[in-house]
Each structure stands twice: as structure tokens, then as C-alpha cells.
Design a protein around this motif. Structure first.
Motif, mmCIF file in Angstrom:
data_model
loop_
_atom_site.group_PDB
_atom_site.id
_atom_site.type_symbol
_atom_site.label_atom_id
_atom_site.label_comp_id
_atom_site.label_asym_id
_atom_site.label_seq_id
_atom_site.Cartn_x
_atom_site.Cartn_y
_atom_site.Cartn_z
ATOM 1 N N ALA A 51 -29.716 -86.781 9.887
ATOM 2 C CA ALA A 51 -29.536 -85.999 11.111
ATOM 3 C C ALA A 51 -30.288 -84.678 11.045
ATOM 4 O O ALA A 51 -30.385 -83.967 12.034
ATOM 5 C CB ALA A 51 -28.053 -85.735 11.352
ATOM 6 N N GLY A 52 -30.814 -84.347 9.876
ATOM 7 C CA GLY A 52 -31.654 -83.164 9.784
ATOM 8 C C GLY A 52 -31.140 -82.065 8.894
ATOM 9 O O GLY A 52 -31.775 -81.026 8.754
ATOM 10 N N ILE A 53 -29.941 -82.263 8.281
ATOM 11 C CA ILE A 53 -29.394 -81.241 7.400
ATOM 12 C C ILE A 53 -29.370 -81.774 5.988
ATOM 13 O O ILE A 53 -28.795 -82.832 5.732
ATOM 14 C CB ILE A 53 -27.975 -80.827 7.822
ATOM 15 N N GLN A 54 -29.982 -81.088 5.058
ATOM 16 C CA GLN A 54 -29.919 -81.495 3.661
ATOM 17 C C GLN A 54 -28.589 -81.046 3.096
ATOM 18 O O GLN A 54 -28.262 -79.856 3.126
ATOM 19 C CB GLN A 54 -31.068 -80.866 2.873
ATOM 20 N N LEU A 55 -27.824 -82.023 2.584
ATOM 21 C CA LEU A 55 -26.449 -81.738 2.184
ATOM 22 C C LEU A 55 -26.388 -81.294 0.730
ATOM 23 O O LEU A 55 -27.021 -81.866 -0.131
ATOM 24 C CB LEU A 55 -25.602 -83.010 2.387
ATOM 25 N N GLY A 56 -25.557 -80.300 0.467
ATOM 26 C CA GLY A 56 -25.331 -79.859 -0.900
ATOM 27 C C GLY A 56 -25.957 -78.507 -1.157
ATOM 28 O O GLY A 56 -27.043 -78.219 -0.662
ATOM 29 N N ARG A 57 -25.282 -77.668 -1.930
ATOM 30 C CA ARG A 57 -25.790 -76.332 -2.205
ATOM 31 C C ARG A 57 -27.144 -76.378 -2.899
ATOM 32 O O ARG A 57 -27.984 -75.509 -2.719
ATOM 33 C CB ARG A 57 -24.777 -75.578 -3.085
ATOM 34 N N ARG A 58 -27.366 -77.402 -3.728
ATOM 35 C CA ARG A 58 -28.626 -77.450 -4.457
ATOM 36 C C ARG A 58 -29.788 -77.850 -3.552
ATOM 37 O O ARG A 58 -30.945 -77.724 -3.936
ATOM 38 C CB ARG A 58 -28.511 -78.428 -5.632
ATOM 39 N N TRP A 59 -29.468 -78.388 -2.354
ATOM 40 C CA TRP A 59 -30.516 -78.817 -1.436
ATOM 41 C C TRP A 59 -30.664 -77.887 -0.244
ATOM 42 O O TRP A 59 -31.706 -77.783 0.345
ATOM 43 C CB TRP A 59 -30.228 -80.221 -0.910
ATOM 44 N N GLY A 60 -29.600 -77.272 0.186
ATOM 45 C CA GLY A 60 -29.729 -76.512 1.417
ATOM 46 C C GLY A 60 -28.482 -75.765 1.798
ATOM 47 O O GLY A 60 -27.912 -75.046 1.002
ATOM 48 N N ASN A 61 -28.011 -75.969 3.016
ATOM 49 C CA ASN A 61 -27.010 -75.081 3.583
ATOM 50 C C ASN A 61 -25.712 -75.790 3.952
ATOM 51 O O ASN A 61 -25.022 -75.396 4.873
ATOM 52 C CB ASN A 61 -27.579 -74.407 4.835
ATOM 53 N N ALA A 62 -25.363 -76.870 3.279
ATOM 54 C CA ALA A 62 -24.113 -77.569 3.582
ATOM 55 C C ALA A 62 -23.408 -77.968 2.297
ATOM 56 O O ALA A 62 -24.032 -78.175 1.263
ATOM 57 C CB ALA A 62 -24.385 -78.805 4.442
ATOM 58 N N SER A 63 -22.082 -78.062 2.369
ATOM 59 C CA SER A 63 -21.291 -78.436 1.195
ATOM 60 C C SER A 63 -19.947 -78.988 1.641
ATOM 61 O O SER A 63 -19.604 -78.979 2.825
ATOM 62 C CB SER A 63 -21.094 -77.226 0.276
ATOM 63 N N PHE A 64 -19.163 -79.466 0.666
ATOM 64 C CA PHE A 64 -17.826 -79.986 0.918
ATOM 65 C C PHE A 64 -16.788 -78.997 0.411
ATOM 66 O O PHE A 64 -17.002 -78.311 -0.588
ATOM 67 C CB PHE A 64 -17.618 -81.320 0.201
ATOM 68 N N LEU A 65 -15.643 -78.962 1.077
ATOM 69 C CA LEU A 65 -14.536 -78.111 0.655
ATOM 70 C C LEU A 65 -13.261 -78.945 0.635
ATOM 71 O O LEU A 65 -12.972 -79.671 1.586
ATOM 72 C CB LEU A 65 -14.373 -76.941 1.630
ATOM 73 N N VAL A 66 -12.510 -78.876 -0.473
ATOM 74 C CA VAL A 66 -11.236 -79.582 -0.557
ATOM 75 C C VAL A 66 -10.096 -78.565 -0.638
ATOM 76 O O VAL A 66 -10.314 -77.398 -0.979
ATOM 77 C CB VAL A 66 -11.194 -80.544 -1.767
ATOM 78 N N LEU A 67 -8.873 -79.020 -0.347
ATOM 79 C CA LEU A 67 -7.773 -78.100 -0.081
ATOM 80 C C LEU A 67 -6.716 -78.036 -1.179
ATOM 81 O O LEU A 67 -5.553 -77.768 -0.898
ATOM 82 C CB LEU A 67 -7.117 -78.463 1.261
ATOM 83 N N ALA A 68 -7.130 -78.249 -2.416
ATOM 84 C CA ALA A 68 -6.194 -78.074 -3.544
ATOM 85 C C ALA A 68 -6.978 -78.138 -4.847
ATOM 86 O O ALA A 68 -7.984 -78.849 -4.947
ATOM 87 C CB ALA A 68 -5.100 -79.132 -3.533
ATOM 88 N N GLU A 69 -6.509 -77.413 -5.835
ATOM 89 C CA GLU A 69 -7.194 -77.365 -7.120
ATOM 90 C C GLU A 69 -7.218 -78.722 -7.800
ATOM 91 O O GLU A 69 -8.224 -79.115 -8.409
ATOM 92 C CB GLU A 69 -6.515 -76.347 -8.035
ATOM 93 N N HIS A 70 -6.113 -79.487 -7.700
ATOM 94 C CA HIS A 70 -6.065 -80.769 -8.403
ATOM 95 C C HIS A 70 -7.092 -81.756 -7.852
ATOM 96 O O HIS A 70 -7.589 -82.617 -8.579
ATOM 97 C CB HIS A 70 -4.658 -81.375 -8.334
#
Length: 291
Positions: A51-70
Motif C-alpha cells: 500500500a506504500g508504507i514500509q513497515l517497521g522501525r528499521r524500514w521506515g515510519n510504522a510499527s506495532f504496539l501491544v498492550l502488556a509487558e507479557h
């Protein structure tokens, strides 16, 4: 909906905008031990990149976020090849001071199950616990506690357990009604299926912090993480039998056990970790602009 986000970002002309995908329940389907879609996450990354966005901090400007340390710990341990794509925060929670109230120990001892009685939450075990404990206590002519479901229950075609107290209707409880029932309990019981919560956070668990009620929980990576961070916030049980024995032990006292106040204090101290203002500070640090 997820796949529309990159298109909207691109259409807006904000190609430099940092995009964070917050993954909650769906992550268990992607990465769980019994997942039928092992390659779903890779597919997700591929489609977003197309779609035009390179995913991941090492590639560009997108990343994933999860809602608990475990969740983060499980990704690092079991999916290390994609772990650098993820960060974590605690599930934000607004705590109301008016919700906190010491339990009335002169009332009937009450163990409560919070939320919808779904299979992954181990509700069948809660019903079994109610039946087993009550039977044992009656046979021994000892203190018989109550067990209650505090949440919506679909009544059509349902088989009710006479050892469990049910809400007055099968609709979602209004906040004031939910709070009133929750305050009556001295303990919240979490017989959750451990595997089902390796990649999922539990908002119901945060109600234990809200109402300052110690938990009785089956051991899982989620509960181990919270106990490690916040101390003895209740009882961590390895098996159903351990949970049963713990409830029987609590019932053997005329008053709440001596450790109860320490457990309440641990829950009270832990509340700050879920404060939205504190979490906002962590988010600002995670995603601050880089030169």
C-alpha cells in the motif's frame, strides 16, 4: 479496516507520518500456539508495504504496539525474528476514587467472576469451583461462601448453575450496577486458559486494581508478569486443585486472612502504572521525533 489505514495516510499526502498499529485480541490469532494463520502477520506486513508504507522501525515510519509487558516478552521469546517491530505499553485505565471501597467482612464471603462468561476465560472452571467448594463446605458443616458472575449472561437456552449467583438481566450491566456488585466481593477469580492470554491483555484484571480486590488466578505468563511487577496482588495457582484448596483455606477463617491488607496495598500501589498520563509519557518517549 486495518488495510485501509495506509491508503488513507497516503491519500492525505502525509507520507512521513509515523503509523502505529495497536494490536489487541487479534494478535493471539496471528501468533498463538494453535493459530490456523501462522503467516498472517507476514501477510499483514506485506499488504501494508504494497500500500506504500514500509513497515517497521528499521524500514521506515510504522510499527506495532501491544498492550502488556507479557505480550512483548512472549513475542521476544517465541517470535524473535519480528520482535524488533514491536513496543509495549500498559493498557490505559482511568481509576475512579469513588470505586474503591473496603469489603464488608460481616457480609457473606463472596468470590466473583468478572465480565462475559466465555470459554477462554475459564468460566466452566469457575462454576465447577463454586459447586466443589460449596459441596465440601456443607459436608464439613463449615462456612459456605457465595460465588457470583458479574457480567452479561445469555439466558436463552442457558443451563444455570444453582451454586452461582447471576446478574438480574442478560444485558450488559450499567456501570453503576456493575460497580455495586463488584464492591460486594472480597476476591475476584480468574481461571483463565493460560494459552489464550499469551498475546492478549485483560481489562477485567484491571478491575481488581480499580476495586482493590485480591485475585485468585491460574498461573499464566500474564499473571506472572503482573505478580512480578506489583508483588502479591492475590494468589497465583498452578492448577485447578490449587485454586480449590486456596478458596477452602480462605473459607476456614472467620475474618479475612492476615495477608489480605498487604494484597490490597499492592493493588493500590500498582494503579499508577495504568494511569493514562504516565502511559502518554512513555508513548511520547517511544515515538519522539528523531533527527
Amino acid at each position: 479496516t486495518t488495510f485501509l489505514v495506509p491508503r488513507i495516510v497516503l491519500a492525505s499526502g502525509a507520507s512521513s507520518l509515523q503509523v502505529v498499529f495497536v494490536l489487541h485480541g487479534g494478535l493471539a490469532d496471528m501468533l498463538g500456539e494453535h493459530s490456523t494463520s501462522k503467516h498472517y502477520l507476514q501477510t499483514l506486513k506485506t499488504r501494508i508495504r504494497k500500500a506504500g508504507i514500509q513497515l517497521g522501525r528499521r524500514w521506515g515510519n510504522a510499527s506495532f504496539l501491544v498492550l502488556a509487558e507479557h505480550i512483548m516478552q512472549n513475542i521476544e521469546a517465541k517470535h524473535s525474528s519480528i520482535a524488533d517491530l514491536f513496543d509495549w505499553i500498559d493498557l490505559p485505565y482511568l481509576f475512579s476514587a469513588s470505586s474503591t471501597m473496603s469489603p464488608d467482612i460481616s457480609n457473606q464471603l463472596l468470590f466473583a467472576f468478572l465480565g462475559s462468561p466465555r470459554k477462554q476465560k475459564g468460566y466452566e472452571l469457575f462454576e465447577q469451583l463454586a459447586t466443589d467448594v460449596k459441596r465440601r463446605q456443607r459436608q464439613q458443616n463449615q462456612r459456605v461462601p457465595e460465588f457470583a458472575l458479574i457480567g452479561a449472561y445469555k439466558r436463552e437456552g442457558a443451563v444455570f448453575n444453582s451454586d452461582v449467583l447471576y446478574p438480574p438481566s442478560n444485558t450488559k450491566l450499567a456501570p453503576a450496577e456493575y460497580s455495586r456488585f463488584a464492591r460486594r466481593a472480597q476476591y475476584f477469580v480468574f481461571p483463565y486458559n493460560p494459552e489464550k492470554y499469551d498475546y492478549t491483555a485483560s481489562a477485567a484484571l484491571l478491575d481488581a486494581f480499580l476495586y482493590e480486590r485480591p485475585v485468585i488466578a491460574l498461573r499464566s505468563s500474564m499473571f506472572e508478569s503482573y505478580f512480578k511487577r506489583f508483588g502479591e496482588i492475590g494468589y497465583l495457582c498452578d492448577t485447578y486443585e490449587d485454586m480449590y484448596q486456596q478458596v477452602v483455606e480462605i473459607c476456614s477463617h472467620d475474618t479475612l486472612p492476615s495477608e489480605y491488607l498487604n494484597q490490597v496495598e499492592a493493588l493500590r500501589r500498582g494503579k499508577d502504572a495504568f494511569n493514562p498520563n504516565r502511559i502518554a509519557e512513555k508513548l511520547a518517549d517511544l515515538y519522539k521525533p528523531t533527527d
